[in-house]
Design an enzyme around this catalytic site. Structure first.
Site, mmCIF file in Angstrom:
data_model
loop_
_atom_site.group_PDB
_atom_site.id
_atom_site.type_symbol
_atom_site.label_atom_id
_atom_site.label_comp_id
_atom_site.label_asym_id
_atom_site.label_seq_id
_atom_site.Cartn_x
_atom_site.Cartn_y
_atom_site.Cartn_z
ATOM 1 N N ASN A 1 8.652 -77.646 -26.834
ATOM 2 C CA ASN A 1 7.978 -76.746 -25.888
ATOM 3 C C ASN A 1 6.614 -77.256 -25.429
ATOM 4 O O ASN A 1 6.118 -76.836 -24.396
ATOM 5 C CB ASN A 1 7.830 -75.348 -26.502
ATOM 6 C CG ASN A 1 7.171 -75.376 -27.863
ATOM 7 O OD1 ASN A 1 7.622 -76.076 -28.763
ATOM 8 N ND2 ASN A 1 6.103 -74.638 -28.026
ATOM 9 N N CYS B 1 -4.211 -71.391 -29.616
ATOM 10 C CA CYS B 1 -5.558 -70.872 -29.855
ATOM 11 C C CYS B 1 -5.489 -69.797 -30.916
ATOM 12 O O CYS B 1 -4.754 -68.827 -30.772
ATOM 13 C CB CYS B 1 -6.121 -70.268 -28.576
ATOM 14 S SG CYS B 1 -6.365 -71.495 -27.305
ATOM 15 N N ALA C 1 14.674 -66.163 -28.806
ATOM 16 C CA ALA C 1 14.750 -67.309 -29.709
ATOM 17 C C ALA C 1 13.975 -67.077 -31.005
ATOM 18 O O ALA C 1 14.341 -67.619 -32.045
ATOM 19 C CB ALA C 1 14.254 -68.564 -29.017
ATOM 20 N N THR C 2 12.929 -66.270 -30.960
ATOM 21 C CA THR C 2 12.198 -65.986 -32.205
ATOM 22 C C THR C 2 13.145 -65.325 -33.208
ATOM 23 O O THR C 2 13.236 -65.739 -34.369
ATOM 24 C CB THR C 2 10.992 -65.056 -31.929
ATOM 25 O OG1 THR C 2 10.115 -65.724 -31.030
ATOM 26 C CG2 THR C 2 10.249 -64.708 -33.208
ATOM 27 N N THR D 1 21.998 -51.260 -30.605
ATOM 28 C CA THR D 1 22.681 -51.155 -29.314
ATOM 29 C C THR D 1 22.367 -52.370 -28.459
ATOM 30 O O THR D 1 21.211 -52.773 -28.341
ATOM 31 C CB THR D 1 22.209 -49.869 -28.588
ATOM 32 O OG1 THR D 1 22.522 -48.760 -29.425
ATOM 33 C CG2 THR D 1 22.888 -49.710 -27.237
ATOM 34 N N GLN E 1 14.043 -74.435 -25.316
ATOM 35 C CA GLN E 1 13.567 -75.206 -24.157
ATOM 36 C C GLN E 1 14.636 -76.151 -23.615
ATOM 37 O O GLN E 1 14.483 -76.684 -22.515
ATOM 38 C CB GLN E 1 12.336 -76.037 -24.551
ATOM 39 C CG GLN E 1 11.156 -75.210 -25.024
ATOM 40 C CD GLN E 1 10.452 -74.454 -23.900
ATOM 41 O OE1 GLN E 1 10.645 -74.744 -22.704
ATOM 42 N NE2 GLN E 1 9.628 -73.486 -24.249
ATOM 43 N N HIS F 1 14.547 -66.053 -21.217
ATOM 44 C CA HIS F 1 13.408 -66.136 -20.290
ATOM 45 C C HIS F 1 12.879 -67.553 -20.086
ATOM 46 O O HIS F 1 11.958 -67.761 -19.308
ATOM 47 C CB HIS F 1 12.290 -65.164 -20.701
ATOM 48 C CG HIS F 1 11.451 -65.590 -21.867
ATOM 49 N ND1 HIS F 1 10.217 -66.166 -21.703
ATOM 50 C CD2 HIS F 1 11.656 -65.507 -23.207
ATOM 51 C CE1 HIS F 1 9.685 -66.410 -22.910
ATOM 52 N NE2 HIS F 1 10.547 -66.019 -23.833
HETATM 53 C C1 PLP Z 1 10.953 -73.828 -28.780
HETATM 54 C C2 PLP Z 1 10.765 -72.353 -28.757
HETATM 55 N N1 PLP Z 1 11.317 -71.607 -29.721
HETATM 56 C C3 PLP Z 1 11.209 -70.281 -29.723
HETATM 57 C C4 PLP Z 1 10.518 -69.617 -28.740
HETATM 58 C C5 PLP Z 1 10.440 -68.118 -28.785
HETATM 59 O O1 PLP Z 1 11.331 -67.589 -27.860
HETATM 60 P P1 PLP Z 1 11.321 -66.035 -27.492
HETATM 61 O O2 PLP Z 1 10.155 -65.836 -26.583
HETATM 62 O O3 PLP Z 1 12.629 -65.819 -26.801
HETATM 63 O O4 PLP Z 1 11.228 -65.272 -28.749
HETATM 64 C C6 PLP Z 1 9.925 -70.362 -27.726
HETATM 65 C C7 PLP Z 1 9.115 -69.706 -26.684
HETATM 66 O O5 PLP Z 1 7.917 -69.509 -26.830
HETATM 67 C C8 PLP Z 1 10.049 -71.765 -27.738
HETATM 68 O O6 PLP Z 1 9.487 -72.518 -26.789
#
Ligand code: PLP
Length: 388
Positions: A153, A328, A73-74, A242, A181, A203
């Site tokens: 989250n 933190c 997701a990042t 890939t 989430q 994950h």
């Molecule tokens: C709302 C949200 N966005 C993005 C992420 C990032 O996801 P990823 O760990 O797949 O990069 C997270 C997880 O920490 C999340 O809770």
């Protein structure tokens, strides 16, 4: 009951054994590169990737060709925000988001601000939800994109996606939602919610780490996105590299299981979560729920315990995996920027715990956690100078 108990499912989830089983052959006998066009190994891998694309699409009511695989997701958030903003610079330079978004969205916005984009961080209500009138007032003729997290989250609040999608749609503004989430936990319908871009992470839904997806609504002409990674032109040129075939197979399987089991699973988790909340609230005074209880993920609870420091509480609860919900920074522990944005006073923001229940938690574990939390908070309060 086995200790420690895992109650931190917003951070990550264990891989479901059914997901692992689906993935395993793609590490060994079916190891082909999905881009190899000239032999069976490649075809087999490509076929598995396309099956996964269908499984992901089906979970959110999209079409397979609208799903792009990423590393999580990042990356999806980065690609959605930077990719769209940079490709639409001619149309406008204004983005709207919330101060409570994940850092993947906020830091992408900060980067875009350095590039000359203007970003509005809309204040949220005390319950963490967006104020739709504020959103309406924030649009300008320069607005190209709105990014609002589907479900939070830390505090688990579920935003009014349909209403936001409608406001964006009426104005021809693109709507991105970070559904890391939310996907697999609550129903998402990209068509009826008028979502243009949506980020997913495997994950967070009992799939493997390091794989995710970005939904990009199919349009004519196609939505322009400037890629972050150039290379072999994989994923229609929007994300070269890939493909992580076993990971993608795992993401697909995880989506399929979530889709099939969501109604029963969310009911079960909701009742466990309410048992946890009721148990804690019946045993302790001065405990506050952070975020809307009505519009909330079934497995999330975020509580502040007055006169208790959450770091000490975490230490006392060392047989339970929980988190403070506060980010933190290096040496100094700061109160959560999310709780601060809700207007939670510092002393309560420093006293918060996030509970994230999951697929494999049991009632027995919930009862154990209630006992341990009640005991630990009572104990810490008895030592607290503030109460003397
Ligand atoms: C709302 C949200 N966005 C993005 C992420 C990032 O996801 P990823 O760990 O797949 O990069 C997270 C997880 O920490 C999340 O809770």
């Amino acid at each position: 009951m086995k200790l420690p108990i895992y109650f931190d499912h917003h951070a990550t989830t264990p891989v479901d054994p059914r997901v692992l089983e689906a993935m395993l052959p793609y590490f060994t006998e079916k190891f082909g590169n999905a881009a190899s066009r000239s032999h069976r190994f490649g075809w087999e891998a490509a076929e598995a990737v396309e099956t996964a694309r269908k499984q992901v699409a089906r979970l959110i009511h999209a079409r397979p060709q609208e799903i792009l695989f990423t590393s999580g997701a990042t990356e999806s958030d980065n690609l959605a925000l930077k990719g769209v903003a940079r490709a639409h610079r001619e149309k406008g330079n204004h983005i709207i988001t919330l101060p409570t978004e994940h850092k993947a969205v906020l830091d992408s916005c900060h980067r875009l601000e350095q590039e000359g984009f203007r970003v509005t961080y809309l204040p949220v209500n005390r319950d963490g939800l967006i104020d739709l009138d504020r959103l309406k007032a924030a649009f300008t003729p320069q607005t190209i994109l709105v990014s609002v997290m589907a479900a939070h989250n830390e505090i688990g609040v579920v935003q009014a996606l349909t209403a936001i999608g409608q406001l964006c749609g009426e104005r021809g503004v693109l709507f991105h939602t970070d559904a890391a989430q939310a996907a697999g936990k609550i129903p998402i319908h990209v068509e009826s919610m008028q979502i243009d871009l949506l980020s997913i992470s495997a994950h967070k839904m009992y799939g493997p780490k390091g794989v995710g997806a970005l939904y990009v609504r199919e349009r004519k002409p196609p939505l322009a996105i400037e890629p972050l990674i150039d290379g072999g032109g994989h994923e229609r040129g929007m994300r070269s590299g890939t493909l992580n075939v076993p990971g993608i197979v795992g993401l697909g399987k995880a989506c399929e299981i979530c889709r099939q089991e969501m109604p029963q699973e969310s009911e079960r988790l909701c009742s466990l979560r309410d048992r946890l909340r009721d148990g804690i609230l019946s045993r302790l005074d001065d405990v506050y729920v952070n975020g809307s209880m009505e519009r909330r993920l079934p497995h999330n609870l975020n509580l502040s315990f007055a006169s208790v420091d959450s770091e000490s509480l975490l230490v006392a609860l060392n047989d339970i995996a929980l988190s403070t919900g506060s980010a933190c920074t290096s040496a100094k522990s700061e109160p959560s920027y999310v709780l601060k944005a809700l207007g939670v006073p510092d002393e309560l923001a420093y006293a918060s715990l996030r509970f994230g229940l999951g697929r494999f938690n049991t009632e027995e574990e919930v009862d154990y956690v209630v006992d341990r939390v009640a005991e630990a908070v009572t104990n810490l309060r008895s030592l607290s100078p503030a109460l003397e």
